[in-house]
Design an enzyme around this catalytic site. Structure first.
Site, PDB file in Angstrom:
ATOM      1  N   ASP A  70       0.867  -1.174   0.000  1.00 49.04           N
ATOM      2  CA  ASP A  70       0.000   0.000   0.000  1.00 49.04           C
ATOM      3  C   ASP A  70       0.912   1.234   0.000  1.00 49.04           C
ATOM      4  OD1 ASP A  70      -2.094   1.775   0.081  1.00 49.04           O
ATOM      5  OD2 ASP A  70      -3.234   0.649   1.549  1.00 49.04           O
TER       6      ASP A  70
HETATM    7  C1  BGC Z   1      -5.035   3.185   0.078  1.00 53.59           C
HETATM    8  C2  BGC Z   1      -5.146   2.158  -1.011  1.00 53.59           C
HETATM    9  C3  BGC Z   1      -4.972   2.812  -2.356  1.00 53.59           C
HETATM   10  C4  BGC Z   1      -3.637   3.527  -2.377  1.00 53.59           C
HETATM   11  C5  BGC Z   1      -3.334   4.180  -3.708  1.00 53.59           C
HETATM   12  C6  BGC Z   1      -3.804   4.044  -0.063  1.00 53.59           C
HETATM   13  O1  BGC Z   1      -3.809   5.096   0.836  1.00 53.59           O
HETATM   14  O2  BGC Z   1      -5.031   2.526   1.334  1.00 53.59           O
HETATM   15  O3  BGC Z   1      -6.381   1.513  -0.935  1.00 53.59           O
HETATM   16  O4  BGC Z   1      -5.054   1.861  -3.364  1.00 53.59           O
HETATM   17  O5  BGC Z   1      -3.650   4.519  -1.369  1.00 53.59           O
HETATM   18  O6  BGC Z   1      -4.134   5.267  -3.938  1.00 53.59           O
END
Ligand code: BGC
Length: 769
Positions: free
Chosen positions: A290
């Site tokens: 993530d």
């Molecule tokens: C979120 C993810 C997301 C990623 C990219 C993160 O803060 O937890 O779900 O895919 O950002 O935007």
């Protein structure tokens, strides 16, 4: 005789076709692998590490400071595995030229974005689509999302989000399919098929990334990012099945979660990323962290520094570092120091190159800009989105058949449409829907106005504004469309309230649209209270006090505390975040052009203090039918306000004649269950037939009920249908903490079939050795 011969020849041809398809797939996989290996042979260590890096699509000072290069300079010098957070096709082409024209090996970039429920045409949020209990519809919706995203240059989406969410305080409940592993698995599968098609790499499709692996939804107290403590049996039985279903459907990638799982952050958790994913499930794709999660291993207090974070994440099984630039800085040194081998690096890079090859990026790296409008403006997509709204909304209450409303002006001459979300547009998209490139949105006010035309007068009042006490991370960033409603002082709020009540008084009925703005649910949007915040409860009570009939339409990402409304408001319609066609789809249902058939994918708590609440809990020493006031809480009933699987229709259904083909059968036998479902009301509608089981004893306590089958069936008025289910190994097995294995046990089982998780139509069977 002739028929037999024809049949065998057909079977032979079918087998030959299956063999041929398998052969082609095997050949193409071998070619893909050999092309990736060719590239690997030519790559320097730095170029390989760049493939293990997902660059932020804009300037991030910490990134540049750490690596001595801006993200763009990295792409130009070494290439890049991926770039995220660029949604503009022109920008995508500009970035792609950096890698393809200027980097030494011309390896294209894989662009990733959160296309969670639409890119241009925004579909209902995932929790809403799960409420449809209609995997085919969900697949169709995500295939539109994929087509639009792919046309705009996005070949990789960060979805589906399949985290089981039992606690409505957790803001990200709206991104998933709710609390149940069986429904969650069905929705996970449908979304992967929609995004990717039958095979990864098909035209007009994108690669899926199932997330957040795993256990993120169990964050303590529902607080986003907080630690999860989940015993292994719950991981296997509850939290992991939707991930397994997504991977079985072919999901190309997995995103690791942020939080600590049993004290080891998910992004450095070898049990998750290696033992489960690679060993037990034989996953062959790649894992992306993530955002910033590799660097966050330090913040967690798990890694000493960037070097240690790199080693821990990489050796746990994490291929690609999202946005932190930590691998870029520290991975080469780890190899040089001999802690990580070149072989390990190659094994991590290979699936990334293979994904790019399978997605056709080497042949078609660029967006065909003139073609985009044709795809985005396809009117059929809006129709699909509108149908998705109709199929997703959940009718929670309809006393005296108040809905559907009459649009002919015979009974209603005027409607007051009131509330801080009544004329909202961006809010209907949810935060992720607002962050791609959404097209126009139909507000609920507009949907109602267009539905009734000039026949009925529609008057609007906003009521007091609503806002978060602690602003969102994403709030009021100039480049983002997520704008909070301005704070009001007491005087302004009172005036807005008085105006709204006056409007209610002047019209025949009031439709109140209340709930949560896009920033109130989603990432970093957990809450301690589930109330109708910011004066909405007072507004509701004041409008009800006028004596006018009231319909409450809820726009939100999670169940809210509507205990008062459930007693005093005759009609309540949950529409979640319904997307671009929200206003039209909701108006279709309010005025009876569509009959609601959505059913809750979560148990609806009575108050915030009862969360987490979920139907598939274990029995206790105080049985379920003991008066719950005595045994659990003494200030609130123990049961949810609305049970999991609940939803009303404008017609009614009966369920009877439950039959099982065996009362007793050996473990390993498939049991066939059938039930008659009849439409007992006066109009056509869809029933969601749900089957639950309970294993009465065994090597572990088993949940009081577990969903093990469902079908959404359309029935004309007075029609009847026999619905069939099969209970096989998949449905009857569980991971036993006693044996640490999947088992089907020779025990007595209950079966219930009906319209929600409190179904009473009962049967039973025994499995024997
Ligand atoms: C979120 C993810 C997301 C990623 C990219 C993160 O803060 O937890 O779900 O895919 O950002 O935007």
């Amino acid at each position: 005789m002739f028929r037999d011969a024809a049949k065998s020849s057909l079977i032979f041809r079918l087998l030959a076709l299956i063999f041929f398809v398998h052969l082609c797939v095997a050949l193409s996989l071998a070619q893909t692998e050999s092309k990736a290996n060719d590239l690997l042979r030519q790559m320097t260590l730095e170029e390989k590490v760049a493939q293990l890096t997902q660059l932020p699509g804009f300037q991030v000072p910490e990134f540049t400071q750490q690596n001595g290069l801006t993200p763009e300079e990295v792409a130009r010098k070494y290439g890049a595995g991926s770039v995220l957070w660029v949604s503009d096709p022109k920008e995508i082409n500009r970035w792609q030229h950096l890698a393809v024209d200027q980097s030494r090996l011309h390896i294209p970039i894989l662009f990733g974005l959160d296309v969670i429920h639409g890119y241009h045409t925004i579909f209902p949020s995932p929790i809403a689509m799960a409420s449809s209990w209609d995997p085919k519809m969900v697949e169709a919706a995500q295939s539109v999302a994929a087509r639009e995203a792919r046309a705009a240059g996005i070949a990789w989406t960060f979805g589906p989000m399949v985290d089981i969410a039992r606690d409505a305080r957790w803001g990200r409940m709206m991104e998933g399919a709710g609390e149940d592993p069986y429904l969650g698995a069905a929705m996970a599968r449908a979304q992967v098929l929609g995004f990717q098609g039958a095979q990864l790499g098909g035209p007009n499709h994108v690669m899926a990334s199932v997330k957040h692996f795993a256990g993120y939804g169990a964050a303590e107290g529902g607080r986003d990012y907080d630690a999860s403590y989940i015993p292994e049996e719950l991981m296997w039985n509850v939290y992991l099945p939707p991930f397994k279903a997504a991977l079985d459907a072919g999901a190309g990638t997995v995103m690791s979660a942020y939080m600590d799982l049993n004290d080891v952050p998910a992004s450095g958790n070898r049990w998750l990323l290696h033992d489960v994913l690679r060993d037990a499930w034989q996953f062959k794709g790649f894992v992306v962290s993530d955002a910033n999660a590799v660097h966050s291993l330090i913040t967690h207090g798990y890694a000493r520094d960037g070097q240690d974070a790199t080693y821990k994440a990489f050796s746990a099984g994490l291929n690609m570092d999202m946005a932190s630039g930590t691998y870029l800085k520290f991975l080469p040194a780890e190899v040089q120091a001999g802690r990580i081998s070149t072989q390990q690096i190659d094994d991590a890079v290979r699936p990334i190159l293979e994904a790019k090859i399978r997605l056709g990026l080497f042949e078609h790296p660029y967006v065909d800009e003139p073609l985009i409008p044709q795809v985005l403006n396809d009117p059929q997509s809006q129709q699909t989105a509108r149908a998705a709204v109709q199929r997703s909304v959940v009718l929670l209450r309809n006393e005296g058949g108040m809905l559907p409303l009459d649009k002919s002006s015979k009974q209603i001459k005027s409607i007051a449409v009131i509330g801080p979300l009544a004329d909202a547009e961006t809010d209907l998209l949810s935060m992720w829907g607002a962050l791609t490139k959404p097209g126009p949105t139909v507000s609920i006010l507009r949907g109602i106005k267009e539905k009734v035309g000039s026949a009925v007068q529609v008057e609007f009042a906003h009521g007091p504004n609503i806002w978060r006490d602690i602003p969102s991370l994403f709030e009021n960033i100039p480049s983002l469309p997520l704008k909070a409603q301005p704070k009001q002082n007491a005087e302004e709020a009172k005036k807005a309230m008085d105006d709204a009540v006056a409007v209610a008084k002047q019209n025949d009925i009031a439709v109140l649209v209340l709930g949560e703005t896009d920033l109130m649910s989603g990432e970093a949007a957990s809450r301690s209270s589930l109330n109708l915040s910011g004066g909405q409860q007072e507004l509701l009570e004041a409008v009800v006090a006028t004596g006018k009939p009231v319909v409450l339409v809820l726009v939100n990402g999670r169940p809210l505390d509507i205990s008062w409304a459930a007693e005093h408001v005759p009609a309540i319609l949950e529409v979640w975040y319904p997307g671009s066609q929200g206003g039209n789809g909701v108006a279709d249902v309010l005025f009876g052009d569509a009959n609601p058939a959505g059913h809750l994918p979560v148990s609806w708590p009575r108050t915030s203090g009862t969360a987490p609440v979920y139907y598939n809990h274990n029995l206790t020493q105080a049985p379920e039918d003991a008066p719950d006031f005595k045994s659990r809480y003494w200030d609130v009933r123990n049961t949810p306000l609305f049970p999991f699987g609940y939803g009303l229709s404008y017609t009614t259904f009966s369920f009877d004649n439950l039959k099982l083909n065996h009362a007793e059968a050996k473990v390993g036998t498939n049991l066939e269950v059938s039930v008659d479902v009849a439409n007992t009301g006066g109009r056509a509608g869809d029933a969601v037939v749900q089957l639950y089981i309970h294993q009465r004893a065994g090597s572990a306590s088993r949940p009081v009920r577990q969903l093990k089958g469902f079908q959404r069936v359309s029935l004309p008025a007075s029609a009847k249908k026999t619905v069939h289910f099969t209970l096989g190994k998949e449905e009857l097995q569980f991971w036993s903490p006693a044996t640490k294995q999947w088992v089907v046990e020779p025990e007595q089982f209950d079966v219930w079939v009906g319209g929600d998780s409190t179904a009473t139509l009962h049967g039973e069977f025994r499995l024997t050795r």
